[in-house]
Design a protein around this motif. Sequence first.
Motif, PDB file in Angstrom:
ATOM      1  N   ARG A   1     -17.477  -9.924  -3.064  1.00  0.00           N
ATOM      2  CA  ARG A   1     -16.097  -9.718  -3.520  1.00  0.00           C
ATOM      3  C   ARG A   1     -15.873 -10.373  -4.874  1.00  0.00           C
TER       4      ARG A   1
ATOM      5  N   GLY B   1     -11.623  -5.486   0.136  1.00  0.00           N
ATOM      6  CA  GLY B   1     -11.254  -6.108   1.399  1.00  0.00           C
ATOM      7  C   GLY B   1     -12.362  -6.119   2.434  1.00  0.00           C
ATOM      8  N   GLN B   2     -13.319  -5.180   2.345  1.00  0.00           N
ATOM      9  CA  GLN B   2     -14.385  -5.104   3.342  1.00  0.00           C
ATOM     10  C   GLN B   2     -15.646  -5.855   2.930  1.00  0.00           C
TER      11      GLN B   2
ATOM     12  N   GLN C   1     -18.588   0.702  -3.467  1.00  0.00           N
ATOM     13  CA  GLN C   1     -17.283   0.620  -4.113  1.00  0.00           C
ATOM     14  C   GLN C   1     -17.394   0.858  -5.614  1.00  0.00           C
TER      15      GLN C   1
ATOM     16  N   SER D   1       0.829  -1.208   0.000  1.00  0.00           N
ATOM     17  CA  SER D   1       0.000   0.000   0.000  1.00  0.00           C
ATOM     18  C   SER D   1       0.864   1.261   0.000  1.00  0.00           C
TER      19      SER D   1
ATOM     20  N   THR E   1      -3.661  -6.460  -3.397  1.00  0.00           N
ATOM     21  CA  THR E   1      -4.483  -7.452  -2.706  1.00  0.00           C
ATOM     22  C   THR E   1      -3.582  -8.382  -1.901  1.00  0.00           C
TER      23      THR E   1
ATOM     24  N   GLN F   1      -9.738   1.080   0.154  1.00  0.00           N
ATOM     25  CA  GLN F   1     -10.561   0.029   0.754  1.00  0.00           C
ATOM     26  C   GLN F   1     -11.785   0.627   1.436  1.00  0.00           C
ATOM     27  N   THR F   2     -11.596   1.752   2.112  1.00  0.00           N
ATOM     28  CA  THR F   2     -12.742   2.456   2.701  1.00  0.00           C
ATOM     29  C   THR F   2     -13.435   3.244   1.594  1.00  0.00           C
ATOM     30  N   TYR F   3     -14.724   3.445   1.728  1.00  0.00           N
ATOM     31  CA  TYR F   3     -15.516   3.977   0.622  1.00  0.00           C
ATOM     32  C   TYR F   3     -15.322   5.482   0.426  1.00  0.00           C
TER      33      TYR F   3
ATOM     34  N   ASP G   1      -6.382   0.083  -3.931  1.00  0.00           N
ATOM     35  CA  ASP G   1      -5.739  -0.420  -2.726  1.00  0.00           C
ATOM     36  C   ASP G   1      -6.693  -1.339  -1.958  1.00  0.00           C
ATOM     37  N   GLU G   2      -6.587  -2.641  -2.210  1.00  0.00           N
ATOM     38  CA  GLU G   2      -7.465  -3.646  -1.600  1.00  0.00           C
ATOM     39  C   GLU G   2      -8.921  -3.175  -1.619  1.00  0.00           C
ATOM     40  N   PRO G   3      -9.447  -2.857  -2.790  1.00  0.00           N
ATOM     41  CA  PRO G   3     -10.772  -2.227  -2.852  1.00  0.00           C
ATOM     42  C   PRO G   3     -11.913  -3.115  -2.393  1.00  0.00           C
TER      43      PRO G   3
END
Length: 262
Positions: free
Chosen positions: A182, A175-176, A153, A59, A204, A95-97, A171-173
């Motif tokens: 997913r 992951g949540q 996302q 990251s 990832t 990763q966070t929206y 960046d790990e889009p």
Amino acid sequence: MEKGDAELNAAASKIHCENICKTFIQKNTQKVHVLEGIDLDVRENEFLVLLGPGQSGKSTLLRILAGLETPSSGSVLLNNETPQGPGPDRAMVFQTYSLFPWRTVRGNVEMGPKFKGMPKKERRELADHYIKLVGLDGFQDAFPHQLSGGMKQRVGIARAYVNIPEVLLLDEPFGQLDAQTRYLMEQEVVRIWEQDKRTVLFVTNNIDEAIYVGDRIVTLKGKLPGTMDAVYPVDLPRPREHADLKFLELRRRITDATELTL
């Protein structure tokens, strides 16, 4: 590198990283070496995956490419020029929206063109085009709290695309997201990329995800400082099937090579 995969000449690369190192200084003046000796070339319109466990520096490398961090040493070239901080030629999906909760889907997507001074009619047409591309047609007037995680996302991806960046950094889009969502989003991000090509770097820690979406996979070792371990070309036709024998064989090779760190 996997060994036998020739590195590109810097002049032929969309992105060229040479001997990237990054050290953070903590409040107690302790030094934390996060990246060491990263040499990487990325092709025009390539979908390249950075695969590694947590605390491998992947990251941080993406943030350096985005211009959000500066390397402690080494150099980054984009189109053979050194980028000066963040720019419209690069867009990042986290990763966070990170959506504006008081704005609708359309309002979130058109923020970039609005800041650039694009006329309302033009930016709305552009936003609606990318909202449709990510599969949210009909949700233009919905607010973030009315959307599922996968839908949020998609808004983030549309918001990145609408600025017409040359490079898309993810960046790990996913992951949540739950496993089923997913997988659906992996399919969608490949579909979107195939319809509207960009140079993509995708971070990832999931081997199956890396094989499913990537043209090439760059693995990073799991101990700090992060260093490149190997490069795996993914010579599989799209759409890909997780049960395909070649898919499983590549998964086994990567798993065996990284079993101590993944």
